[in-house]
Design a protein around this motif. Structure first.
Motif, PDB file in Angstrom:
ATOM      1  N   LEU A   1      10.533   0.779   1.806  1.00 22.57           N
ATOM      2  CA  LEU A   1      10.860  -0.632   1.958  1.00 22.57           C
ATOM      3  C   LEU A   1      11.156  -0.887   3.435  1.00 22.57           C
ATOM      4  O   LEU A   1      11.374   0.063   4.200  1.00 22.57           O
ATOM      5  CB  LEU A   1      12.066  -0.989   1.085  1.00 22.57           C
ATOM      6  CG  LEU A   1      11.884  -0.735  -0.410  1.00 22.57           C
ATOM      7  CD1 LEU A   1      13.217  -0.836  -1.146  1.00 22.57           C
ATOM      8  CD2 LEU A   1      10.871  -1.698  -1.013  1.00 22.57           C
ATOM      9  N   HIS A   2      11.185  -2.146   3.822  1.00 18.68           N
ATOM     10  CA  HIS A   2      11.351  -2.439   5.236  1.00 18.68           C
ATOM     11  C   HIS A   2      12.465  -3.455   5.477  1.00 18.68           C
ATOM     12  O   HIS A   2      12.545  -4.477   4.793  1.00 18.68           O
ATOM     13  CB  HIS A   2      10.043  -2.962   5.828  1.00 18.68           C
ATOM     14  CG  HIS A   2       8.943  -1.958   5.803  1.00 18.68           C
ATOM     15  ND1 HIS A   2       8.050  -1.873   4.763  1.00 18.68           N
ATOM     16  CD2 HIS A   2       8.609  -0.967   6.670  1.00 18.68           C
ATOM     17  CE1 HIS A   2       7.199  -0.885   4.992  1.00 18.68           C
ATOM     18  NE2 HIS A   2       7.527  -0.312   6.132  1.00 18.68           N
TER      19      HIS A   2
ATOM     20  N   THR B   1       2.257  -1.308  -1.814  1.00 17.04           N
ATOM     21  CA  THR B   1       1.669  -2.577  -2.268  1.00 17.04           C
ATOM     22  C   THR B   1       2.729  -3.672  -2.240  1.00 17.04           C
ATOM     23  O   THR B   1       3.928  -3.401  -2.113  1.00 17.04           O
ATOM     24  CB  THR B   1       1.119  -2.461  -3.699  1.00 17.04           C
ATOM     25  OG1 THR B   1       2.221  -2.425  -4.624  1.00 17.04           O
ATOM     26  CG2 THR B   1       0.294  -1.192  -3.865  1.00 17.04           C
ATOM     27  N   ASP B   2       2.283  -4.919  -2.385  1.00 17.35           N
ATOM     28  CA  ASP B   2       3.231  -6.030  -2.384  1.00 17.35           C
ATOM     29  C   ASP B   2       4.019  -6.114  -3.688  1.00 17.35           C
ATOM     30  O   ASP B   2       4.911  -6.944  -3.838  1.00 17.35           O
ATOM     31  CB  ASP B   2       2.528  -7.358  -2.104  1.00 17.35           C
ATOM     32  CG  ASP B   2       1.412  -7.672  -3.105  1.00 17.35           C
ATOM     33  OD1 ASP B   2       1.256  -6.923  -4.089  1.00 17.35           O
ATOM     34  OD2 ASP B   2       0.704  -8.669  -2.888  1.00 17.35           O
ATOM     35  N   ARG B   3       3.703  -5.235  -4.634  1.00 15.05           N
ATOM     36  CA  ARG B   3       4.450  -5.201  -5.890  1.00 15.05           C
ATOM     37  C   ARG B   3       5.722  -4.362  -5.785  1.00 15.05           C
ATOM     38  O   ARG B   3       6.598  -4.437  -6.653  1.00 15.05           O
ATOM     39  CB  ARG B   3       3.562  -4.643  -7.018  1.00 15.05           C
ATOM     40  CG  ARG B   3       2.409  -5.552  -7.404  1.00 15.05           C
ATOM     41  CD  ARG B   3       1.726  -5.042  -8.669  1.00 15.05           C
ATOM     42  NE  ARG B   3       0.987  -3.800  -8.415  1.00 15.05           N
ATOM     43  CZ  ARG B   3       0.546  -2.995  -9.377  1.00 15.05           C
ATOM     44  NH1 ARG B   3       0.768  -3.283 -10.650  1.00 15.05           N
ATOM     45  NH2 ARG B   3      -0.132  -1.906  -9.079  1.00 15.05           N
ATOM     46  N   LEU B   4       5.836  -3.552  -4.736  1.00 16.20           N
ATOM     47  CA  LEU B   4       6.948  -2.613  -4.660  1.00 16.20           C
ATOM     48  C   LEU B   4       8.307  -3.298  -4.659  1.00 16.20           C
ATOM     49  O   LEU B   4       9.211  -2.888  -5.397  1.00 16.20           O
ATOM     50  CB  LEU B   4       6.812  -1.731  -3.420  1.00 16.20           C
ATOM     51  CG  LEU B   4       7.971  -0.753  -3.191  1.00 16.20           C
ATOM     52  CD1 LEU B   4       8.170   0.161  -4.390  1.00 16.20           C
ATOM     53  CD2 LEU B   4       7.747   0.046  -1.913  1.00 16.20           C
ATOM     54  N   ARG B   5       8.478  -4.315  -3.838  1.00 17.04           N
ATOM     55  CA  ARG B   5       9.795  -4.951  -3.734  1.00 17.04           C
ATOM     56  C   ARG B   5      10.272  -5.509  -5.078  1.00 17.04           C
ATOM     57  O   ARG B   5      11.387  -5.189  -5.512  1.00 17.04           O
ATOM     58  CB  ARG B   5       9.783  -6.034  -2.664  1.00 17.04           C
ATOM     59  CG  ARG B   5      11.051  -6.881  -2.595  1.00 17.04           C
ATOM     60  CD  ARG B   5      12.297  -6.055  -2.295  1.00 17.04           C
ATOM     61  NE  ARG B   5      12.349  -5.606  -0.927  1.00 17.04           N
ATOM     62  CZ  ARG B   5      13.372  -4.931  -0.407  1.00 17.04           C
ATOM     63  NH1 ARG B   5      14.408  -4.609  -1.183  1.00 17.04           N
ATOM     64  NH2 ARG B   5      13.353  -4.537   0.848  1.00 17.04           N
TER      65      ARG B   5
ATOM     66  N   TYR C   1       9.339  -4.706  -8.085  1.00 17.78           N
ATOM     67  CA  TYR C   1       9.511  -3.593  -9.015  1.00 17.78           C
ATOM     68  C   TYR C   1      10.795  -2.834  -8.713  1.00 17.78           C
ATOM     69  O   TYR C   1      11.541  -2.452  -9.626  1.00 17.78           O
ATOM     70  CB  TYR C   1       8.320  -2.632  -8.932  1.00 17.78           C
ATOM     71  CG  TYR C   1       7.108  -3.036  -9.748  1.00 17.78           C
ATOM     72  CD1 TYR C   1       6.529  -4.301  -9.616  1.00 17.78           C
ATOM     73  CD2 TYR C   1       6.507  -2.143 -10.617  1.00 17.78           C
ATOM     74  CE1 TYR C   1       5.409  -4.653 -10.341  1.00 17.78           C
ATOM     75  CE2 TYR C   1       5.381  -2.500 -11.355  1.00 17.78           C
ATOM     76  CZ  TYR C   1       4.837  -3.754 -11.210  1.00 17.78           C
ATOM     77  OH  TYR C   1       3.729  -4.107 -11.946  1.00 17.78           O
TER      78      TYR C   1
END
Length: 223
Positions: free
Chosen positions: A56-57, A118-122, A124
């Motif tokens: 994450l960033h 992917t943009d789904r990580l946050r 999820y």
């Protein structure tokens, strides 16, 4: 010395579904409650960051790794704190160390690794650390399936062109070995439980808002 609390496995751990009592980190070596003596720069700690794939960033600078279990209550508090202070770090990686008291949590780790990059990580990750419920079963396979079913209900796209049984098999095939490796690395580093924050030179075993923020502010970058 700050009081830090975390989730440890114990011989007399409570039945699955019950909360694990808060446990203070032990004194000595990597087990002390609060350290800022440069241990975070040692190879076994840096390796945890390098091996982790879930990243994450924040909006700041500096690399941080959290050794974590998505169903550990204190890990969830740590996740919430880091979300509230994104300016205090740059890259944040999650190194999974599933605890026996949170049966099925390894499935959550597999899912997060599956959507890494992917943009789904946050969304999820936020779901895993907020709304995901501990399965009330002692059967590991059933617990994993119950965790997967919760994710699939929240994120229906997981079942595109597949079903729960097939998805379970794929998640285990693709991610079990890597999560087992990260857990073995945590044991080799003599970490007693989760969460553990490694921010530059600082290693904090257990969660406490003030010491975590202090460690992030210190910017003790490894050379």
């Amino acid at each position: 010395m700050f009081s830090l609390f975390g989730c440890q496995d114990a011989p007399d751990a409570p039945p699955v579904g019950e909360k694990t009592p808060p446990a203070k980190a032990e004194k000595g070596g990597a087990k002390s409650g609060y350290e800022q003596d440069g241990k975070g720069c040692e190879p076994e700690y840096r390796a945890l960051f390098d091996q982790a794939v879930v990243e994450l960033h924040g909006t700041g600078t500096g690399d941080v790794v959290v050794v974590t279990d998505p169903l550990c209550w204190h890990c969830r508090l740590g996740h919430k704190l880091l979300e509230e202070y994104p300016a205090k770090y740059g890259r944040l990686r999650l190194s999974f160390f599933p605890r026996k008291g949170f049966i099925g949590s390894d499935m959550a780790a597999w899912i997060l690794e599956d959507v890494a990059g992917t943009d789904r990580l946050r969304p999820y990750a936020d779901y895993a650390y907020t709304d995901l419920k501990q399965p009330k079963t002692k059967d590991l396979a059933e617990a994993r399936m119950l965790v997967l079913a919760q994710f699939a209900e929240k994120f229906p796209e997981l079942l595109d062109n597949t079903n729960l049984e097939e998805l379970y098999v794929r998640m285990q095939r693709d991610h079990e070995a890597h999560v087992l490796e990260s857990a073995a690395m945590s044991r080799e580093a003599e970490l007693p439980g989760t969460p553990t924050l490694i921010a530059g030179k600082s290693v904090l075993v257990g969660f406490g808002p003030a010491p975590w923020l202090d460690a992030l502010d210190a910017k003790n970058i490894c050379e």
